[in-house]
Design an enzyme around this catalytic site. Sequence first.
Site, PDB file in Angstrom:
ATOM      1  N   ARG A  54       0.823  -1.220   0.000  1.00 39.93           N
ATOM      2  CA  ARG A  54       0.000   0.000   0.000  1.00 39.93           C
ATOM      3  C   ARG A  54       0.853   1.265   0.000  1.00 39.93           C
ATOM      4  O   ARG A  54       0.458   2.294  -0.524  1.00 39.93           O
ATOM      5  CB  ARG A  54      -0.969  -0.009   1.193  1.00 39.93           C
ATOM      6  CG  ARG A  54      -1.802   1.247   1.295  1.00 39.93           C
ATOM      7  CD  ARG A  54      -3.160   1.093   1.992  1.00 39.93           C
ATOM      8  NE  ARG A  54      -3.170   0.149   3.070  1.00 39.93           N
ATOM      9  CZ  ARG A  54      -2.724   0.393   4.323  1.00 39.93           C
ATOM     10  NH1 ARG A  54      -2.205   1.563   4.620  1.00 39.93           N
ATOM     11  NH2 ARG A  54      -2.804  -0.529   5.251  1.00 39.93           N
ATOM     12  N   TYR A 107     -10.475  24.493  -9.839  1.00 36.94           N
ATOM     13  CA  TYR A 107     -11.150  23.348 -10.467  1.00 36.94           C
ATOM     14  C   TYR A 107     -12.440  23.055  -9.693  1.00 36.94           C
ATOM     15  O   TYR A 107     -12.404  22.959  -8.446  1.00 36.94           O
ATOM     16  CB  TYR A 107     -10.167  22.176 -10.380  1.00 36.94           C
ATOM     17  CG  TYR A 107     -10.605  20.861 -10.916  1.00 36.94           C
ATOM     18  CD1 TYR A 107     -10.955  20.698 -12.254  1.00 36.94           C
ATOM     19  CD2 TYR A 107     -10.628  19.735 -10.084  1.00 36.94           C
ATOM     20  CE1 TYR A 107     -11.322  19.453 -12.738  1.00 36.94           C
ATOM     21  CE2 TYR A 107     -10.989  18.489 -10.563  1.00 36.94           C
ATOM     22  CZ  TYR A 107     -11.339  18.354 -11.900  1.00 36.94           C
ATOM     23  OH  TYR A 107     -11.692  17.121 -12.367  1.00 36.94           O
ATOM     24  N   ASP A 179      -2.449  23.981  -7.245  1.00 37.77           N
ATOM     25  CA  ASP A 179      -2.761  22.978  -8.257  1.00 37.77           C
ATOM     26  C   ASP A 179      -1.999  23.353  -9.526  1.00 37.77           C
ATOM     27  O   ASP A 179      -2.321  24.335 -10.190  1.00 37.77           O
ATOM     28  CB  ASP A 179      -4.283  22.954  -8.499  1.00 37.77           C
ATOM     29  CG  ASP A 179      -4.711  21.870  -9.484  1.00 37.77           C
ATOM     30  OD1 ASP A 179      -3.910  21.510 -10.380  1.00 37.77           O
ATOM     31  OD2 ASP A 179      -5.861  21.396  -9.376  1.00 37.77           O
ATOM     32  N   LYS A 204      -3.536  13.987 -16.450  1.00 35.36           N
ATOM     33  CA  LYS A 204      -3.466  14.887 -17.593  1.00 35.36           C
ATOM     34  C   LYS A 204      -2.124  14.701 -18.316  1.00 35.36           C
ATOM     35  O   LYS A 204      -1.879  13.656 -18.873  1.00 35.36           O
ATOM     36  CB  LYS A 204      -3.707  16.324 -17.128  1.00 35.36           C
ATOM     37  CG  LYS A 204      -4.965  16.469 -16.232  1.00 35.36           C
ATOM     38  CD  LYS A 204      -6.266  16.316 -16.990  1.00 35.36           C
ATOM     39  CE  LYS A 204      -7.499  16.175 -16.106  1.00 35.36           C
ATOM     40  NZ  LYS A 204      -7.743  17.253 -15.153  1.00 35.36           N
TER      41      LYS A 204
HETATM   42  C1  LIG Z   1      -8.540  17.087 -13.919  1.00 35.99           C
HETATM   43  C2  LIG Z   1      -8.082  18.023 -12.874  1.00 35.99           C
HETATM   44  C3  LIG Z   1      -7.993  17.620 -11.553  1.00 35.99           C
HETATM   45  C4  LIG Z   1      -8.483  16.268 -11.068  1.00 35.99           C
HETATM   46  O1  LIG Z   1      -7.784  15.191 -11.572  1.00 35.99           O
HETATM   47  P1  LIG Z   1      -8.451  13.732 -11.675  1.00 35.99           P
HETATM   48  O2  LIG Z   1      -7.304  12.852 -11.892  1.00 35.99           O
HETATM   49  O3  LIG Z   1      -9.445  13.804 -12.782  1.00 35.99           O
HETATM   50  O4  LIG Z   1      -9.139  13.478 -10.354  1.00 35.99           O
HETATM   51  C5  LIG Z   1      -7.481  18.511 -10.637  1.00 35.99           C
HETATM   52  N1  LIG Z   1      -7.102  19.749 -11.003  1.00 35.99           N
HETATM   53  C6  LIG Z   1      -7.203  20.185 -12.255  1.00 35.99           C
HETATM   54  C7  LIG Z   1      -6.769  21.564 -12.598  1.00 35.99           C
HETATM   55  C8  LIG Z   1      -7.708  19.343 -13.229  1.00 35.99           C
HETATM   56  O5  LIG Z   1      -7.840  19.789 -14.487  1.00 35.99           O
END
Ligand SMILES: *Cc1c(COP(=O)(O)O)cnc(C)c1O
Length: 392
Positions: A54, A107, A179, A204
């Site tokens: 884990r 987000y 972020d 992403k």
């Molecule tokens: C897509 C996204 C997230 C979340 O990511 P997931 O892997 O889909 O949970 C967080 N912050 C931003 C800016 C995003 O575009």
Amino acid sequence: MKKDTILAHAGRDSHKFEGVVNTPVVRASTILFPTVKAYEASHADRFTRMRYGRYGTQTTHALEEAVAELEGGHGAMICPSGAAAIAAALLAFTKVGDHILMVDTAYTPSRLFSDSVLRHNGVETTYYDPLIGNRIAELIRPNTRLVYCESPGSLTFEVQDIPAIAAAAHARGIPVLNDNTWATPYFFSSFEHGVDVSIHAATKYIGGHSDIMMGIIVTTEAHWRTVRTAVADYGYYASPDDCFMALRGLRTLGVRLKQHQTNALAVAAWLQRHRDVARVMYPALEGDAGHALWRREFTGASGLFGVELKPAPKAAVDAMLDGFEFFGMGASWGGFESLVLPTHPERTRTATRFPAAGPTLRLHIGLEDPDDLIADLEAGFDRLRRIVKQTG
Ligand SMILES: *Cc1c(COP(=O)(O)O)cnc(C)c1O
């Protein structure tokens, strides 16, 4: 070492695997130890050496090392998704009676988490203007525990003055969480700009191929144990198979991002001149309100931006979006392929107003030839205009 060199070399040690270039997929739950002494000693290093599946295996640790090195942080940790990473980071710093500051352009699921889970935990959130800069100081209360940033912001791409915000936050002894999904560690060096905790949806660009879900948190040394312990307490885990995919994505992050930038600039500049477009929201474009700050803070721009069209009925915009050949429609972005979605930034903001005269879109510009993407968009505008004419 420059970032392109880090991308090629970080997080792998061929000697450990009889010369194999890539750190292999090491799948494990149980890790065996020869003696009680060795088992007991392994507790101290459980987050960086194998003790229990884990907490990660060599594949996980290789990815963590590579991303931390790329971003210039102390250490990284892998989460099951970007949203999970955001949740863990926010929960790590807050308890009942606390207050946080979150950027209004965060987000949407980050806002939803604050408005649901944090609120239920007795933590209050104040949303602030992304352009607030050092005036953030006026919003910091005695019980404020963190400032949460996302630069550029989701959907409308306002650039934040993170060094100014960090100076104000640090003067009051509170950390800055950011972020950094849009820029990735490749185009924004969080820790040089005063960020304490950097959060990525590796789903992403780091994954980069639209086939994994993953979050990564990178922190300074001062905050590493707080956040890493929270991630462990929640039982978060990402499979070594997915970590291998993310490492594979990471190797080409630099070349992909540079191409995304070139393509996105070509398409954005074309859109900016288009008669049906009111404005393009992309800080890499000269004339964008955040352009000067973007130049100062970032070393490049990724392929995601916003577009505000001239006022047009929904049916016309729907006809435009429904007929694309190369622009797929769906959540997420950061893969090799182009995407488009209708957006509604005016629906989520509470601290600021988004003045939307016309409909807004979010475009992700992929690695296709930009000439083909522009032709696809032009055909889309033809469909839009046809409906506008019909409906008079
Ligand atoms: C897509 C996204 C997230 C979340 O990511 P997931 O892997 O889909 O949970 C967080 N912050 C931003 C800016 C995003 O575009």
